[in-house]
Design a protein around this motif. Sequence first.
Motif, short mmCIF file in Angstrom:
data_model
loop_
_atom_site.label_atom_id
_atom_site.label_comp_id
_atom_site.label_asym_id
_atom_site.label_seq_id
_atom_site.Cartn_x
_atom_site.Cartn_y
_atom_site.Cartn_z
N GLN A 1 -5.02 -15.70 -8.66
CA GLN A 1 -5.23 -14.46 -9.39
C GLN A 1 -4.78 -13.28 -8.52
N VAL A 2 -3.90 -12.49 -9.08
CA VAL A 2 -3.38 -11.34 -8.34
C VAL A 2 -4.44 -10.25 -8.25
N GLN A 3 -4.65 -9.77 -7.03
CA GLN A 3 -5.58 -8.66 -6.82
C GLN A 3 -4.92 -7.61 -5.94
N LEU A 4 -5.10 -6.36 -6.31
CA LEU A 4 -4.60 -5.23 -5.54
C LEU A 4 -5.76 -4.28 -5.30
N VAL A 5 -5.98 -3.95 -4.04
CA VAL A 5 -7.10 -3.08 -3.70
C VAL A 5 -6.59 -1.92 -2.86
N GLU A 6 -6.71 -0.71 -3.41
CA GLU A 6 -6.24 0.48 -2.70
C GLU A 6 -7.34 1.05 -1.81
N SER A 7 -6.93 1.73 -0.77
CA SER A 7 -7.85 2.46 0.09
C SER A 7 -7.09 3.60 0.76
N GLY A 8 -7.85 4.51 1.35
CA GLY A 8 -7.21 5.57 2.13
C GLY A 8 -7.15 6.93 1.46
N LEU A 20 -2.20 5.82 2.34
CA LEU A 20 -2.82 4.90 1.42
C LEU A 20 -2.42 3.48 1.77
N SER A 21 -3.35 2.56 1.55
CA SER A 21 -3.08 1.14 1.75
C SER A 21 -3.38 0.38 0.48
N CYS A 22 -2.65 -0.69 0.26
CA CYS A 22 -2.88 -1.57 -0.88
C CYS A 22 -2.88 -3.00 -0.38
N ALA A 23 -4.04 -3.61 -0.34
CA ALA A 23 -4.16 -4.99 0.09
C ALA A 23 -3.94 -5.90 -1.10
N ALA A 24 -2.97 -6.79 -0.98
CA ALA A 24 -2.59 -7.67 -2.08
C ALA A 24 -3.01 -9.11 -1.78
N SER A 25 -3.37 -9.82 -2.82
CA SER A 25 -3.71 -11.23 -2.67
C SER A 25 -3.42 -11.97 -3.96
N GLY A 26 -3.29 -13.29 -3.85
CA GLY A 26 -3.12 -14.12 -5.03
C GLY A 26 -1.68 -14.38 -5.42
N TYR A 27 -0.71 -13.93 -4.61
CA TYR A 27 0.68 -14.19 -4.92
C TYR A 27 1.51 -14.05 -3.65
N THR A 28 2.79 -14.43 -3.75
CA THR A 28 3.68 -14.35 -2.60
C THR A 28 4.14 -12.92 -2.45
N PHE A 29 3.53 -12.23 -1.50
CA PHE A 29 3.73 -10.79 -1.35
C PHE A 29 5.19 -10.42 -1.18
N SER A 30 5.94 -11.21 -0.45
CA SER A 30 7.31 -10.83 -0.08
C SER A 30 8.31 -11.02 -1.21
N GLN A 31 7.87 -11.43 -2.38
CA GLN A 31 8.81 -11.70 -3.47
C GLN A 31 8.49 -10.91 -4.74
N TYR A 32 7.74 -9.85 -4.59
CA TYR A 32 7.37 -9.04 -5.73
C TYR A 32 7.91 -7.63 -5.59
N THR A 78 0.21 -6.19 2.79
CA THR A 78 -0.26 -4.83 2.54
C THR A 78 0.89 -3.88 2.32
N LEU A 79 0.72 -3.03 1.33
CA LEU A 79 1.67 -1.98 1.00
C LEU A 79 1.06 -0.66 1.42
N GLY A 116 -4.07 -1.97 -9.27
CA GLY A 116 -5.33 -1.77 -8.59
C GLY A 116 -6.18 -0.78 -9.37
N HIS A 117 -7.36 -0.51 -8.84
CA HIS A 117 -8.29 0.39 -9.53
C HIS A 117 -8.03 1.86 -9.24
N GLY A 118 -7.24 2.13 -8.22
CA GLY A 118 -6.89 3.50 -7.91
C GLY A 118 -7.74 4.11 -6.80
N THR A 119 -7.16 5.11 -6.15
CA THR A 119 -7.87 5.86 -5.12
C THR A 119 -7.54 7.33 -5.30
N GLN A 120 -8.57 8.17 -5.20
CA GLN A 120 -8.41 9.60 -5.46
C GLN A 120 -7.83 10.31 -4.24
N VAL A 121 -6.83 11.14 -4.50
CA VAL A 121 -6.28 12.03 -3.49
C VAL A 121 -6.43 13.46 -4.00
#
Length: 125
Positions: A1-8, A20-32, A78-79, A116-121
Motif C-alpha cells: 500500500q502506497v503511503q506518503l507522509v509530509e513533514s516540515g 519539506l519532506s515526503c516519506a514514501a513507502s509501499g512501492y519502488t521509490f526510484s521508479q515513480y 524521501t522526496l 499525502g495528507h498535506g503540511t501547512q506552510v
Amino acid sequence: QVQLVESGGGSVQAGGSLRLSCAASGYTFSQYCMGWFRQAPGKEREAVATIFTGNSIPYYADSVKGRFTIAQDNSKNTLYLQMNSLLPEDTAVYYCAAKTTPCAPFMIDSLYNYWGHGTQVTVSS
C-alpha cells in the motif's frame, strides 16, 4: 500500500526558508513520478515542482523557479522540497503526490494516483 507522509511545514517570515519532506513507502521509490502541489485558501490546487525519481529531472512552476528545489534521496525513499526566499503568496497546504510512469504530463494534479495528507506552510509579511 502506497503511503506518503509530509513533514516540515510551519510558519516563517517572508524571505525565510523551509524544507519539506515526503516519506514514501509501499512501492519502488526510484521508479515513480513524484511531485509537490499546493492549495491556498479559495484557490485551486496547483503544481509546484515534479520529478521522475528514475532520472532526477525536475520541473518547476514559473512562480517558484529559482527559489524552490525538488530533490530525492532514494536510499531513504524521501522526496524533499527546499523553499527559499519565501513570499506571502507561497502560503498554502503543500501536498506530496506520486504516480506511475509515464510521467508526462508532469504538472497535472489529476493524473497523480497517490497523495499525502498535506503540511501547512504560512509565510508572513
